[in-house]
Design a protein around this motif. Structure first.
Motif, PDB file in Angstrom:
ATOM      1  N   VAL A  44     -13.560  14.923 -15.091  1.00  0.00           N
ATOM      2  CA  VAL A  44     -13.321  13.800 -14.181  1.00  0.00           C
ATOM      3  C   VAL A  44     -14.627  13.331 -13.552  1.00  0.00           C
ATOM      4  N   LEU A  45     -15.403  14.285 -13.058  1.00  0.00           N
ATOM      5  CA  LEU A  45     -16.644  13.933 -12.366  1.00  0.00           C
ATOM      6  C   LEU A  45     -17.779  13.625 -13.331  1.00  0.00           C
ATOM      7  N   LYS A  46     -17.644  14.061 -14.578  1.00  0.00           N
ATOM      8  CA  LYS A  46     -18.593  13.644 -15.617  1.00  0.00           C
ATOM      9  C   LYS A  46     -18.376  12.163 -15.924  1.00  0.00           C
ATOM     10  N   ALA A  47     -17.094  11.781 -16.060  1.00  0.00           N
ATOM     11  CA  ALA A  47     -16.778  10.380 -16.358  1.00  0.00           C
ATOM     12  C   ALA A  47     -17.191   9.459 -15.218  1.00  0.00           C
ATOM     13  N   SER A  48     -17.018   9.896 -13.981  1.00  0.00           N
ATOM     14  CA  SER A  48     -17.331   9.042 -12.829  1.00  0.00           C
ATOM     15  C   SER A  48     -18.821   8.927 -12.577  1.00  0.00           C
ATOM     16  N   GLY A  49     -19.614   9.805 -13.202  1.00  0.00           N
ATOM     17  CA  GLY A  49     -21.059   9.766 -13.020  1.00  0.00           C
ATOM     18  C   GLY A  49     -21.581  10.752 -12.001  1.00  0.00           C
ATOM     19  N   HIS A  50     -20.691  11.492 -11.331  1.00  0.00           N
ATOM     20  CA  HIS A  50     -21.129  12.404 -10.283  1.00  0.00           C
ATOM     21  C   HIS A  50     -21.922  13.589 -10.838  1.00  0.00           C
ATOM     22  N   VAL A  51     -21.540  14.102 -11.993  1.00  0.00           N
ATOM     23  CA  VAL A  51     -22.239  15.263 -12.552  1.00  0.00           C
ATOM     24  C   VAL A  51     -23.695  14.937 -12.828  1.00  0.00           C
ATOM     25  N   ASP A  52     -23.958  13.742 -13.358  1.00  0.00           N
ATOM     26  CA  ASP A  52     -25.322  13.376 -13.749  1.00  0.00           C
ATOM     27  C   ASP A  52     -26.110  12.665 -12.657  1.00  0.00           C
TER      28      ASP A  52
ATOM     29  N   VAL B 197       0.849  -1.190   0.000  1.00  0.00           N
ATOM     30  CA  VAL B 197       0.000   0.000   0.000  1.00  0.00           C
ATOM     31  C   VAL B 197       0.885   1.240   0.000  1.00  0.00           C
ATOM     32  N   VAL B 198       0.565   2.195  -0.880  1.00  0.00           N
ATOM     33  CA  VAL B 198       1.297   3.463  -0.947  1.00  0.00           C
ATOM     34  C   VAL B 198       0.300   4.604  -0.767  1.00  0.00           C
ATOM     35  N   GLY B 199       0.821   5.790  -0.522  1.00  0.00           N
ATOM     36  CA  GLY B 199      -0.035   6.942  -0.293  1.00  0.00           C
ATOM     37  C   GLY B 199      -0.044   7.902  -1.461  1.00  0.00           C
ATOM     38  N   ILE B 200      -1.041   8.800  -1.456  1.00  0.00           N
ATOM     39  CA  ILE B 200      -1.152   9.832  -2.479  1.00  0.00           C
ATOM     40  C   ILE B 200      -1.921  10.995  -1.866  1.00  0.00           C
ATOM     41  N   ASP B 201      -1.764  12.177  -2.446  1.00  0.00           N
ATOM     42  CA  ASP B 201      -2.523  13.358  -2.009  1.00  0.00           C
ATOM     43  C   ASP B 201      -2.924  14.113  -3.267  1.00  0.00           C
ATOM     44  N   THR B 202      -4.197  14.051  -3.616  1.00  0.00           N
ATOM     45  CA  THR B 202      -4.647  14.614  -4.889  1.00  0.00           C
ATOM     46  C   THR B 202      -5.383  15.935  -4.680  1.00  0.00           C
ATOM     47  N   SER B 203      -5.589  16.632  -5.759  1.00  0.00           N
ATOM     48  CA  SER B 203      -6.168  17.979  -5.720  1.00  0.00           C
ATOM     49  C   SER B 203      -7.624  17.961  -5.260  1.00  0.00           C
ATOM     50  N   ILE B 204      -7.975  18.944  -4.452  1.00  0.00           N
ATOM     51  CA  ILE B 204      -9.374  19.110  -4.034  1.00  0.00           C
ATOM     52  C   ILE B 204     -10.198  19.663  -5.184  1.00  0.00           C
ATOM     53  N   VAL B 205      -9.670  20.652  -5.895  1.00  0.00           N
ATOM     54  CA  VAL B 205     -10.366  21.236  -7.043  1.00  0.00           C
ATOM     55  C   VAL B 205     -10.313  20.226  -8.189  1.00  0.00           C
ATOM     56  N   THR B 206     -11.482  19.816  -8.667  1.00  0.00           N
ATOM     57  CA  THR B 206     -11.570  18.713  -9.618  1.00  0.00           C
ATOM     58  C   THR B 206     -12.226  19.158 -10.921  1.00  0.00           C
ATOM     59  N   PRO B 207     -11.619  18.858 -12.073  1.00  0.00           N
ATOM     60  CA  PRO B 207     -12.201  19.257 -13.362  1.00  0.00           C
ATOM     61  C   PRO B 207     -13.557  18.612 -13.618  1.00  0.00           C
TER      62      PRO B 207
ATOM     63  N   THR C  64     -15.727  25.470 -15.531  1.00  0.00           N
ATOM     64  CA  THR C  64     -16.401  24.847 -14.397  1.00  0.00           C
ATOM     65  C   THR C  64     -15.507  23.804 -13.723  1.00  0.00           C
ATOM     66  N   VAL C  65     -15.375  23.913 -12.421  1.00  0.00           N
ATOM     67  CA  VAL C  65     -14.681  22.909 -11.603  1.00  0.00           C
ATOM     68  C   VAL C  65     -15.545  22.656 -10.370  1.00  0.00           C
ATOM     69  N   TYR C  66     -15.187  21.613  -9.626  1.00  0.00           N
ATOM     70  CA  TYR C  66     -15.950  21.250  -8.436  1.00  0.00           C
ATOM     71  C   TYR C  66     -14.997  21.026  -7.267  1.00  0.00           C
ATOM     72  N   LEU C  67     -15.501  21.275  -6.059  1.00  0.00           N
ATOM     73  CA  LEU C  67     -14.813  20.772  -4.875  1.00  0.00           C
ATOM     74  C   LEU C  67     -15.154  19.289  -4.793  1.00  0.00           C
ATOM     75  N   ARG C  68     -14.141  18.456  -4.722  1.00  0.00           N
ATOM     76  CA  ARG C  68     -14.373  17.015  -4.863  1.00  0.00           C
ATOM     77  C   ARG C  68     -15.364  16.497  -3.820  1.00  0.00           C
ATOM     78  N   PRO C  69     -16.302  15.652  -4.241  1.00  0.00           N
ATOM     79  CA  PRO C  69     -17.274  15.066  -3.310  1.00  0.00           C
ATOM     80  C   PRO C  69     -16.734  13.814  -2.615  1.00  0.00           C
ATOM     81  N   GLU C  70     -15.599  13.308  -3.073  1.00  0.00           N
ATOM     82  CA  GLU C  70     -14.926  12.164  -2.465  1.00  0.00           C
ATOM     83  C   GLU C  70     -13.478  12.176  -2.916  1.00  0.00           C
ATOM     84  N   THR C  71     -12.602  11.521  -2.191  1.00  0.00           N
ATOM     85  CA  THR C  71     -11.189  11.506  -2.565  1.00  0.00           C
ATOM     86  C   THR C  71     -10.865  10.424  -3.583  1.00  0.00           C
ATOM     87  N   ALA C  72     -11.786   9.485  -3.787  1.00  0.00           N
ATOM     88  CA  ALA C  72     -11.488   8.282  -4.581  1.00  0.00           C
ATOM     89  C   ALA C  72     -11.122   8.580  -6.023  1.00  0.00           C
TER      90      ALA C  72
END
Length: 571
Positions: A73-81, A60-70, A248-256
């Motif tokens: 990304v969230l269109k592809a994941s299904g969050h926008v719709d 297991v390794v760690g990561i720290d990703t951006s809070i501001v999300t294009p 348009t960007v979003y504050l991420r609704p999850e870190t995943a």
């Protein structure tokens, strides 16, 4: 239980765990600031989670990703719709709530038997009068209502029930004229008042939208609405959205999602092979409809998430592994282990792509609440981002077999007999840090009643979680004690143990009690005997036992007590 919870929240504010955000400006609903003790407690829980899931493992390794999300990304994941909740407003209280969390209608009980009258609870008599008039003139004209102090009783002839998500039911009310009057009933009521007078459900997107643009996009919105030739609001909205989309960007609704889009980067840079995990600790944001129970549900929260990537044939075994391992972590730090449980999701609770899901729940003062979810997400997430970008997340397994890391392989099946390519399956562990902090505070909060005295609070936090690990106390203000106090404090601090010097002009017993209240597990007292033989008194918070030890042994003894029961290895 409610009184005990209020006492805990009072302690949190009074001793510096938790403050209402922007309180001097009237506060911000659902927003909290963590004080000096709260930030230490939160950090300690987070570090324990990180040690358990990253430092104790080879895969297991760690990561720290951006809070501001294009947007993409969230269109592809299904969050926008699809990242929406149903929203309902109460026509009496104007409160908004989620219907899937709302209770069924409640009738007034008379000697344990339903009276056939719906009870609507108002905050005071004046409000009850206003609501009675509103119901009889607007919401249910002519309805027969009995007002009893703060309660309104609606006289019912018949109730045609409805379950959430099913066809609408109805309530047939009695009227002053003796005729019947029907009002809709969807199977639930406003939670705090039992009011059935509600709006229709409508979708409510939970994401915070903002714009990454050096030029204020509102000017473009104004120009678009002026130039638009139609009065159709849906068309106007689509045109405005198209104008705003590039910025348009979003504050991420999850870190995943930040983990999934970096999957290939991690594989390449860390030379990892399946099975392996990527861990992340970070803030997420959701425009929650209903905020409740202090930090239990807030628009800004912190997540402890692990995305574990495995082959499809091993995924049932790893899902079973993580279910057990995550519960073990919660129980390891709990006083009352019976207040933690697991609950498997029913099929209708799970996302359409999920192969299985389990919640770890804690019995808060108001009932069971989720603190962590463990889910088999299948290959949905990686596949969605592959389809949207053309990136290839497939993995080649030359010699498919069961992983040597699995102790129990009975759940491993359908192993291919030849080299195969596949999109990895994801087992996700997602823990709410804010909820974990609240759960462990509730678990630790004890009120001790001693004969002839007022109840006192002891916060029995696990020593690894305690904000202050040690309090060093000179018996008096004598300068003779100062070198010894500084020596002990310095040796503890150099071990990374948060240590305070408690030199207030209070009796030593009162100083002990002050630190019991904030959960300090050990108090070290420097007294006159220290000057003679280099020994000090160490006091245990939970047992109140005191022992004399050599001043040079303080650090090793405290360290051993803190880390003694930590899981030495991962099975």
């Amino acid at each position: 239980m409610a009184q005990k919870f209020r006492a805990l929240l009072d302690l949190c504010k009074r001793r510096g765990f938790l403050f209402q955000s922007a309180e001097i400006h009237g506060g911000l609903r659902g927003a909290y600031d963590y004080g000096p003790l709260g930030v230490e407690l939160k950090k300690n829980i987070s570090q324990s989670w990180w040690r358990r899931n990253v430092y104790f493992r080879d895969n297991v390794v760690g990561i720290d990703t951006s809070i501001v999300t294009p947007h993409n990304v969230l269109k592809a994941s299904g969050h926008v719709d699809e990242f929406t909740d149903a929203l309902v407003d109460c026509l009496l209280t104007k409160e908004r709530f989620r219907p899937d969390k709302a209770p069924e209608i409640e009738f007034k009980q008379d000697k344990g038997v339903s009276s056939g009258k719906i009870v609507i609870r108002s905050p005071d008599k004046e409000t009850a009068k206003v609501w009675e008039k509103q119901i009889q003139t607007e919401l249910a004209p002519g309805a027969l209502i009995t007002r009893q102090a703060k309660e309104l009783l609606l006289h019912v002839k018949h109730l045609k029930s409805s379950s959430y998500g099913g066809p609408a039911g109805s309530i047939e009310l009695e009227t002053i004229s003796g005729e019947s009057l029907s009002v809709p009933y969807h199977g639930y009521v406003e939670p705090s008042t039992n009011s059935p007078f509600l709006t229709d459900e409508r979708p409510f997107n939970l994401m915070f939208k903002t714009f990454l643009d050096p030029i204020d996009p509102i000017d473009r919105v104004i120009k678009t609405t002026i130039d638009t030739k139609t009065s159709d609001l849906k068309v106007v909205r689509e045109q405005v959205d198209n104008i705003l989309r590039p910025s348009t960007v979003y504050l991420r609704p999850e870190t995943a999602q930040g983990v999934f889009i970096n999957f290939n980067q991690i594989m390449r840079t860390m030379k990892t092979k399946l099975p392996f995990g990527i861990a992340q600790v970070g803030k997420s944001f959701r425009n929650e409809i209903r905020l409740e129970h202090a930090i239990f549900r807030t628009p800004e929260f912190e997540q402890l998430e692990l995305e574990f990537f495995t082959s499809p044939w091993e995924s049932p075994a790893w899902f079973d592994y993580w279910r057990k391992d995550r519960l073990a972590w919660w129980l390891e730090h709990a006083n009352n282990k019976a207040d933690f449980r697991t609950r498997d999701h029913e099929q209708n609770e799970m996302a359409h792509y999920a192969k299985g899901c389990m919640d770890v729940e804690y019995q808060y003062p108001w009932g069971w609440g989720e603190v962590e979810g463990v889910a088999n997400r299948g290959c949905f997430d990686l596949t969605q981002h592959m389809n949207a970008t053309g990136e290839n997340f497939e993995v080649l397994e030359d010699s498919p077999k069961a992983s040597s890391l699995l102790k129990d392989t009975t759940l491993v099946n359908d192993i291919p007999s030849e080299p195969t390519r596949f999109v990895p399956t994801v087992i996700e562990s997602s823990c709410g840090l804010n909820r974990a902090l609240l759960a462990y505070l509730c678990d630790a909060f004890h009120q001790v009643q001693e004969p002839g005295k007022e109840p006192r609070t002891v916060l029995k936090l696990h020593p690894r979680f305690a904000p202050v690990k040690c309090a060093v106390m000179p018996l008096t203000g004598s300068t003779d004690f100062k070198p010894y106090v500084e020596k002990v404090a310095r040796s503890l601090r150099r071990q990374g143990l948060y240590t305070v010097i408690e030199s207030q002009k209070l009796r030593i017993g009162k100083r002990y009690y002050r630190h019991d209240e904030i959960g300090t597990p050990f108090c070290i007292t420097i007294d006159h005997q220290t000057l003679q033989d280099q020994t000090v008194t160490i006091r245990d918070r939970d047992t109140t036992e005191q022992h004399r030890i050599n001043i040079n042994d303080v650090t090793s003894i405290v360290n051993n007590k803190i880390w003694a029961d930590e899981a030495p290895e991962i099975d």
